[in-house]
Write a protein that holds these residues in place. Structure first.
Motif, PDB file in Angstrom:
ATOM      1  N   PRO A 127      33.075  30.328  33.604  1.00 39.46           N
ATOM      2  CA  PRO A 127      33.626  31.339  34.344  1.00 39.46           C
ATOM      3  C   PRO A 127      34.581  30.783  35.567  1.00 39.46           C
ATOM      4  CG  PRO A 127      31.430  31.233  34.877  1.00 39.46           C
ATOM      5  CD  PRO A 127      31.725  30.234  33.769  1.00 39.46           C
ATOM      6  N   PRO A 128      35.562  31.588  35.813  1.00 35.49           N
ATOM      7  CA  PRO A 128      36.571  30.921  36.869  1.00 35.49           C
ATOM      8  C   PRO A 128      35.905  30.898  38.095  1.00 35.49           C
ATOM      9  CG  PRO A 128      37.580  32.582  35.566  1.00 35.49           C
ATOM     10  CD  PRO A 128      36.304  32.564  35.228  1.00 35.49           C
ATOM     11  N   ALA A 129      34.710  31.749  38.522  1.00 35.29           N
ATOM     12  CA  ALA A 129      34.247  31.520  39.866  1.00 35.29           C
ATOM     13  C   ALA A 129      33.637  30.052  39.714  1.00 35.29           C
ATOM     14  CB  ALA A 129      33.362  32.604  39.856  1.00 35.29           C
ATOM     15  N   ALA A 130      32.953  29.440  38.544  1.00 32.13           N
ATOM     16  CA  ALA A 130      32.243  28.297  38.697  1.00 32.13           C
ATOM     17  C   ALA A 130      33.154  27.294  38.984  1.00 32.13           C
ATOM     18  CB  ALA A 130      31.497  28.257  37.396  1.00 32.13           C
ATOM     19  N   ILE A 131      34.353  27.033  38.695  1.00 33.76           N
ATOM     20  CA  ILE A 131      35.307  26.072  38.792  1.00 33.76           C
ATOM     21  C   ILE A 131      36.110  26.053  39.844  1.00 33.76           C
ATOM     22  CG2 ILE A 131      34.866  25.456  36.258  1.00 33.76           C
ATOM     23  CD1 ILE A 131      37.609  26.715  35.834  1.00 33.76           C
ATOM     24  N   ALA A 132      36.264  27.336  40.544  1.00 27.95           N
ATOM     25  CA  ALA A 132      37.177  27.485  41.500  1.00 27.95           C
ATOM     26  C   ALA A 132      36.910  26.700  42.819  1.00 27.95           C
ATOM     27  CB  ALA A 132      37.318  28.924  42.088  1.00 27.95           C
ATOM     28  N   GLU A 219      47.370  36.192  36.255  1.00 31.73           N
ATOM     29  CA  GLU A 219      46.231  35.411  36.853  1.00 31.73           C
ATOM     30  C   GLU A 219      46.029  35.929  37.953  1.00 31.73           C
ATOM     31  OE1 GLU A 219      43.218  33.067  38.191  1.00 31.73           O
ATOM     32  OE2 GLU A 219      45.292  32.936  39.086  1.00 31.73           O
ATOM     33  N   PHE A 220      44.801  36.021  38.594  1.00 33.07           N
ATOM     34  CA  PHE A 220      44.587  36.698  40.176  1.00 33.07           C
ATOM     35  C   PHE A 220      43.697  35.709  40.968  1.00 33.07           C
ATOM     36  CE2 PHE A 220      41.748  39.048  43.231  1.00 33.07           C
ATOM     37  CZ  PHE A 220      42.798  39.308  44.225  1.00 33.07           C
ATOM     38  N   MET A 221      42.421  35.251  40.293  1.00 31.11           N
ATOM     39  CA  MET A 221      41.408  34.692  41.051  1.00 31.11           C
ATOM     40  C   MET A 221      41.876  33.388  41.649  1.00 31.11           C
ATOM     41  SD  MET A 221      37.683  33.796  40.179  1.00 31.11           S
ATOM     42  CE  MET A 221      36.456  32.915  41.257  1.00 31.11           C
TER      43      MET A 221
END
Length: 286
Positions: A127-132, A219-221
């Motif tokens: 998930p994007p949150a894990a690699i951000a 794309e936002f995050m």
């Protein structure tokens, strides 16, 4: 043979599904043309009696809402629109180019072994949150934070698995005997792929390019966590339309959302027949 006639129950379910899907679009369009007095009216105003374009005007003239007594819009959306266009176009070109040669290498020469396709796809399993956060730390140390170079790099990293897998499915469909005939005629492997493979999959190449464009454009995050003051994109700008006096500027947000939807609607219409294939990484053949 498929039955084209829907039963009454199927028709009702279909209409209900369409209503659910299209209601947010309808509400955004109506909010974009509402004056500030109608944004939070109770009961809700479904269709404005006095539609206005002041919300669209505010995107490029922050003082336009002043005639309604609403102020505090800090900056126009011009920088965000140009930033989104530049980052999306460059990242899409890089992602498709790298993905194209990766797809040819995997499909024709099994480059990297059988595990390579799955390793590339694994980039989309997190998930994007894990690699951000790791990307924020790395980009801060190498000077790429709050820069378009960093934003483009992360866009390419995120969309490369899609472009590689989509293009691989199109290359797989092409008989390799055609390329081998070109090589027998004296062309190198590279020239055979440039003059034979790529022209024959140009339809798939176009569909992949448009699909990656959609992903990058919306794309936002990563744009939010990797940008501060120097970099701005449309999704990030949407979150900034909050003022101390008027609160959230729903009409201006809706106007910018409408502008952001236009390229997606056009691109989606152009590649509608390829979208299912893109979503399934080529599992569905034409």
């Amino acid at each position: 043979m498929h039955d084209k006639n829907l039963s009454p129950l199927q028709a009702v379910i279909l209409m209900l599904a369409l209503a659910i899907v299209l209601f947010p679009v309808f509400w955004i369009l109506m909010t974009a043309i509402k004056p500030p007095t109608d944004w939070n009216a109770s009961p809700a105003i479904w269709i404005p009696t006095e539609p206005t374009l002041v919300n669209f005007q505010t995107l490029f003239d922050p003082e336009a809402l002043g005639k309604y007594g609403v102020g505090g819009v800090s900056q126009p959306a011009t920088k965000a629109v140009l930033g989104s266009l530049m980052a999306t176009i460059v990242a899409t070109a890089l992602s498709v180019t790298i993905g194209l040669f990766s797809a040819i290498g995997i499909s024709r020469y099994s480059s990297g072994g059988k595990a390579t396709p799955l390793i590339i796809l694994s980039g989309r399993m997190f998930p994007p949150a894990a690699i951000a956060v790791p990307f924020v730390i790395i980009f801060s140390n190498v000077g790429l934070i709050d820069s378009y170079a960093g934003l483009i790099a992360i866009y390419v990293a995120v969309t490369l698995p899609f472009s590689t897998w989509m293009l691989k499915s199109f290359v797989d469909d092409l008989p390799r005997e055609i390329e081998e005939a070109a090589m027998i005629d004296g062309r190198s492997k590279l020239m055979a792929h440039l003059t034979v493979t790529i022209p024959l999959i140009k339809g798939g190449l176009f569909a992949t390019t448009m699909f990656i464009f959609i992903l990058n454009w919306s794309e936002f995050m990563f744009a939010l966590v990797l940008s501060y003051t120097d970099v701005s994109t449309i999704p990030v700008q949407l979150a900034k339309y909050v003022t101390a006096t008027a609160g959230t500027l729903y009409g201006v947000q809706a106007a910018l959302a409408v502008l952001a939807m236009i390229p997606l609607v056009v691109v989606g219409y152009l590649i509608q027949s390829h979208l299912a294939r893109g979503m399934t990484f080529g599992a569905i053949k034409q």
